[in-house]
Motif scaffolding. Structure first.
Motif, PDB file in Angstrom:
ATOM      1  N   ALA A  47      31.867   9.068 -48.933  1.00  0.00           N
ATOM      2  CA  ALA A  47      32.368   9.014 -47.152  1.00  0.00           C
ATOM      3  C   ALA A  47      31.228  10.479 -46.922  1.00  0.00           C
ATOM      4  O   ALA A  47      31.276  11.835 -48.191  1.00  0.00           O
ATOM      5  N   MET A  48      30.599  10.456 -46.230  1.00  0.00           N
ATOM      6  CA  MET A  48      29.505  12.459 -46.048  1.00  0.00           C
ATOM      7  C   MET A  48      29.838  12.380 -44.595  1.00  0.00           C
ATOM      8  O   MET A  48      29.797  11.451 -43.450  1.00  0.00           O
ATOM      9  N   TRP A  49      30.099  13.545 -43.867  1.00  0.00           N
ATOM     10  CA  TRP A  49      30.545  14.094 -42.830  1.00  0.00           C
ATOM     11  C   TRP A  49      30.823  15.578 -42.988  1.00  0.00           C
ATOM     12  O   TRP A  49      30.731  16.278 -43.968  1.00  0.00           O
ATOM     13  N   ALA A  50      30.453  15.494 -41.954  1.00  0.00           N
ATOM     14  CA  ALA A  50      29.958  17.194 -41.163  1.00  0.00           C
ATOM     15  C   ALA A  50      30.548  18.114 -40.294  1.00  0.00           C
ATOM     16  O   ALA A  50      31.298  17.356 -39.381  1.00  0.00           O
ATOM     17  N   VAL A  51      31.246  18.922 -40.567  1.00  0.00           N
ATOM     18  CA  VAL A  51      31.341  19.920 -39.442  1.00  0.00           C
ATOM     19  C   VAL A  51      30.242  21.021 -38.723  1.00  0.00           C
ATOM     20  O   VAL A  51      30.325  21.891 -39.290  1.00  0.00           O
ATOM     21  N   VAL A  52      30.595  21.430 -37.694  1.00  0.00           N
ATOM     22  CA  VAL A  52      29.448  22.403 -37.184  1.00  0.00           C
ATOM     23  C   VAL A  52      30.479  23.252 -37.582  1.00  0.00           C
ATOM     24  O   VAL A  52      31.440  23.327 -36.982  1.00  0.00           O
ATOM     25  N   THR A  53      29.828  24.600 -38.008  1.00  0.00           N
ATOM     26  CA  THR A  53      30.884  25.970 -37.791  1.00  0.00           C
ATOM     27  C   THR A  53      30.161  26.788 -36.955  1.00  0.00           C
ATOM     28  O   THR A  53      30.721  27.970 -36.555  1.00  0.00           O
TER      29      THR A  53
END
Length: 147
Positions: A47-53
């Protein structure tokens, strides 16, 4: 006497070990920062996901790609994040076409010794991402760590 399994233990049993990249910071058109380093063979990113910081407001294509020591680089997930502003706090997964999707499903990939990178495809990006992944070794002794 009952034995309770903790949340972290359930995640590791189901998804593998977890790791978080450092925040990307604004991306210069000429840089391709490494997010993760893979050593010792192949690993399966479960599982790979990103959070916009930091909000992304300038039209550009951003790609998370595998860059093996031997072999060709390949996109894991890619897409335009700035034509329609992507606000800080937005969770990015992927859709069925390996494009970024807001609240999409996590991306999956098999990656080999080398790096996983964030490529702005020759365009400066005004926002920033933190990328998270869980993984399991496919080759005995293989590891994935934050770069």
């Amino acid at each position: 006497m009952s034995v309770l399994i903790q949340g972290s233990q359930l995640r590791e049993i189901n998804l593998g070990r977890g790791v978080e990249s450092k925040a990307s910071g604004a991306l210069d058109a000429s840089t391709t920062p490494s997010l993760f380093t893979i050593t010792g063979g192949e690993v399966f990113i479960t599982a790979m996901w990103a959070v916009v910081t930091t909000a992304i407001t300038v039209a550009n294509t951003v790609t998370i790609q595998a860059n093996p020591t031997t072999g060709d680089s390949a996109a894991i997930v890619s897409g335009d994040l700035g034509t329609t502003d992507t606000a800080a706090g937005t969770v990015l997964g992927t859709d069925d076409n390996a494009a970024f999707a807001r609240n999409g499903k996590p991306a999956q990939a098999v990656v080999s010794t080398g790096t996983v990178e964030l490529d702005s495809n020759g365009t400066s990006v005004d926002g920033a991402l933190t990328v998270y992944c869980t993984w399991v070794p496919l080759t005995d002794g293989a590891t994935l760590v934050a770069a």
